[in-house]
Design an enzyme around this catalytic site. Structure first.
Site, short mmCIF file in Angstrom:
data_model
loop_
_atom_site.label_atom_id
_atom_site.label_comp_id
_atom_site.label_asym_id
_atom_site.label_seq_id
_atom_site.Cartn_x
_atom_site.Cartn_y
_atom_site.Cartn_z
N GLU A 1 -6.49 5.82 2.41
CA GLU A 1 -6.14 4.85 3.46
C GLU A 1 -4.48 4.98 3.39
O GLU A 1 -3.88 5.13 2.34
CB GLU A 1 -6.46 3.52 2.90
CG GLU A 1 -7.91 3.35 2.79
CD GLU A 1 -8.34 2.08 2.27
OE1 GLU A 1 -7.38 0.98 2.12
OE2 GLU A 1 -9.60 1.68 2.37
N LYS B 1 0.86 -1.03 0.19
CA LYS B 1 -0.08 0.00 0.07
C LYS B 1 0.80 1.41 -0.13
O LYS B 1 1.71 1.41 0.92
CB LYS B 1 -1.05 -0.07 1.39
CG LYS B 1 -1.94 -1.37 1.38
CD LYS B 1 -2.84 -1.42 2.35
CE LYS B 1 -3.75 -2.56 2.59
NZ LYS B 1 -4.63 -2.59 3.64
N PHE C 1 0.90 -12.03 3.50
CA PHE C 1 -0.20 -12.69 3.11
C PHE C 1 -0.54 -13.75 4.17
O PHE C 1 0.07 -14.47 4.69
CB PHE C 1 -0.10 -13.30 1.84
CG PHE C 1 -0.59 -12.59 0.72
CD1 PHE C 1 -0.55 -11.15 0.76
CD2 PHE C 1 -0.95 -13.23 -0.58
CE1 PHE C 1 -0.76 -10.26 -0.43
CE2 PHE C 1 -1.32 -12.41 -1.74
CZ PHE C 1 -1.26 -10.76 -1.33
N LEU C 2 -1.76 -13.97 4.35
CA LEU C 2 -2.38 -15.38 5.22
C LEU C 2 -2.33 -16.53 4.30
O LEU C 2 -2.26 -16.28 2.88
CB LEU C 2 -3.89 -14.83 5.68
CG LEU C 2 -3.71 -13.80 6.49
CD1 LEU C 2 -5.19 -13.71 7.10
CD2 LEU C 2 -3.15 -14.15 7.95
N ASP D 1 -13.86 2.56 9.91
CA ASP D 1 -14.01 1.88 8.69
C ASP D 1 -13.99 0.19 8.98
O ASP D 1 -13.04 -0.66 8.26
CB ASP D 1 -12.98 2.20 7.47
CG ASP D 1 -13.30 1.62 6.06
OD1 ASP D 1 -14.65 1.36 5.97
OD2 ASP D 1 -12.48 1.15 5.28
N ASP E 1 -7.16 -4.80 7.41
CA ASP E 1 -7.61 -3.47 6.81
C ASP E 1 -7.74 -2.66 7.74
O ASP E 1 -8.76 -2.05 8.44
CB ASP E 1 -9.03 -3.86 6.07
CG ASP E 1 -9.02 -4.89 4.76
OD1 ASP E 1 -7.93 -5.15 4.46
OD2 ASP E 1 -10.27 -5.28 4.72
#
Length: 556
Positions: free
Chosen positions: A277, A256, A362-363, A429, A449
């Protein structure tokens, strides 16, 4: 004369067509020619020196090791991006959980208990009197309480520790064991040479994403910063741009990019659902989650990425590649494709080609470890005028507590933990959350998130605390840790500052954000105190300790 003009016109059209074709071919070949030129010797036409053979990067497929990974089943994931503004700060003293305290409490090999693939470290001596606050915090009895013994059904993956992993098997379609899908591919390397992202995955259990002193987590954070990026692609879903980055060790992370500077606040006229974000919010959320001892946020680290060499030159996503351009200030920019903020006007620009961002590990892939997405009962309306039911009904929690899965088990307490976590960050959020399907309703909520946190340091959004105020329930472990973090010797802002200094792109948070967390912590404790005064301690504080917390000495 007329025929001559017609022939000249046809020749002109043909020449324009040939020039267009040539330019198209050159544009396609340019990245490869640049890489080939960079590998060669400057000023020499001789071939570059021999290098060890390297497999060409491949896109993720069902038959590569990358099947073990995915970030989220929720389409509306997080993001952020823009140029680097914060100067790097020299990392001072002060360790974090792994550097200051190792795992203790050996695991017995008693029959009936699963073999642990990653053994806990040796017992650690108590920290010296001058130890950093973070090290002292993780040696506190509240951070040494043991989890219940793990049975086979409590592990996300039941791994045979005698089966070894061979990275070369990732290139073969037959690596996947169809007869027993819970085992990993065989190979020649020892179990300790598993990549750190895989150690993270196989350490997940019913109660936590990772154990308190798992050395693989610190190593994984280093991998996120240092591993070579071999391919990049845009992630589908969500409203803002985010990139899937694949590393040389087959690990993957969600990138991100930076979009706001540290000191910028969300404008007061912005709705929560149209806010940017922030990449630094993702990083800070991981550290806050660990200090609260939830351990429900996947590892996140900040990284400075070369947009030319590590994104444009390694991507095979033509839609992404075509959005690169050079700005009037001679900076490399791109904007990708997404619902919001993906245009030339909202382009992500480097200085000149360096861009800062967060990388979240990542999961496990959904095909190996399914996750269930739940609608948050206190979800906001995501509308400019309408209000959600919980905003107008003060008895809304009573209705929630009569609805599965909130009518039994620990899910309502997990919601309260998430409420406290979000309020400390100022994150409005939280529309959905996820759990691992294998563990049913008796498991933790994954805190994914978090990019819209830490947007305002001058305002405390009290509506985030509504679930706690309406339900008046909280875990005893959470309540005691919050009280501990309100003390001067374990001040939350100081612990966060020390922890965040470990990140490569520190400082992560603007100082007023750190001070705002202390202020919000006092608000949370006041809300719990009001509930206790109204309903009584035993009806508000749920005892989740198996033993007296003051006598607990076993670590994991």
């Amino acid at each position: 004369m007329k025929m001559l003009l017609v022939r000249k016109f046809r020749v002109l059209i043909l020449m324009v067509f040939l020039v267009a074709c040539t330019m198209h071919i050159m544009i396609d070949l340019l990245p490869r020619l640049e890489r080939r030129g960079a590998e060669g010797r400057p000023g020499c036409s001789c071939p570059p020196p021999a290098a060890p053979p390297r497999a060409a990067p491949r896109w993720p497929s069902k038959h590569t090791l990358r099947i073990l990974q995915d970030f989220s089943a929720e389409p509306a994931s997080n993001l952020s991006s823009q140029s680097r503004e914060a100067a790097e700060r020299a990392a001072g003293g002060g360790g974090d959980a792994a550097a200051a305290a190792a795992a203790a409490g050996g695991e017995g090999a008693a029959a009936g208990r699963p073999r642990r693939l990653i053994a806990p470290g040796a017992p650690r001596p108590p920290p010296p009197a001058h130890a950093a606050p973070l090290a002292a915090l993780f040696q506190h009895p509240l951070y040494r309480a043991a989890l219940p013994p793990l049975a086979d059904g409590d592990l996300l993956f039941n791994v045979n520790s005698d089966i070894r992993f061979n990275p070369r098997a990732a290139e073969q379609s037959e690596w996947h064991n169809e007869e027993n899908e819970e085992f990993l591919p065989t190979g020649e390397t020892s179990i300790d040479s598993y990549p750190n992202w895989l150690k993270f995955h196989i350490g997940i259990n019913r109660y936590e994403l990772y154990s308190r002193h798992n050395p693989a987590i610190e190593a994984l954070l280093q991998d996120l910063v240092s591993q070579k990026i071999t391919s990049v692609a845009m992630k589908s879903g969500g409203t803002q741009l985010k990139l899937i980055m694949t590393f040389q060790n087959y690990g993957q992370a969600l990138f991100k990019p930076m979009k706001q500077t540290r000191e910028q606040e969300t404008p007061p006229d912005f709705f929560y659902f149209s806010d940017y974000e922030r990449h630094n919010a993702e990083i800070a959320a991981f550290h806050l989650d660990r200090i609260l001892d939830f351990r429900r946020v996947p590892p996140v680290a900040g990284r400075l990425v070369n947009m030319t060499r590590e994104i444009r030159d390694v991507t095979r996503d033509k839609k992404l590649w075509r959005t690169f351009f050079i700005s009037p200030a001679n900076n490399i920019c791109f904007y990708g494709e997404c619902s919001y903020y993906c245009s030339t006007e909202h382009a992500l620009c480097g200085k000149p080609d360096q861009i800062e961002g967060s990388l979240a590990a990542f999961l496990p892939d959904l095909s190996l470890a399914k996750r269930k997405t739940w609608r948050n009962p206190w979800r906001r309306s995501y509308h400019k005028r309408k209000k959600a039911e919980w905003e107008v009904d003060p008895d809304y929690c009573e209705e929630v507590k009569q609805t599965p899965p909130y009518d039994s088990g620990t899910r309502i307490l997990d919601i309260m933990d998430m409420t406290v976590f979000d309020f400390l960050m100022g994150n409005m959020d939280r529309h959905h959350y996820e759990t691992f399907e294998k563990f049913g309703n008796e498991t933790f909520i994954i805190h994914l998130d978090n990019g819209r946190g830490f947007g305002k340091y001058s305002h405390d959004e009290l509506s985030i605390l509504v679930p706690l105020n309406q339900c008046c329930r909280i875990r005893k472990s959470t309540y005691l840790r919050l009280q501990l973090l309100a003390k001067e010797e374990y001040k939350l802002s100081l612990l966060m500052k020390e922890s965040l200094l470990k990140d490569k792109i520190a400082p992560i948070l603007y100082q007023p954000h750190l001070e705002a967390m202390d202020r919000r912590l006092r608000i949370v404790l006041k809300a719990v105190s009001d509930c206790i005064e109204k309903d009584g301690y035993d009806n508000v504080v749920e005892n989740d300790f198996n033993t007296d917390v003051n006598t607990v000495a076993t670590e994991r």
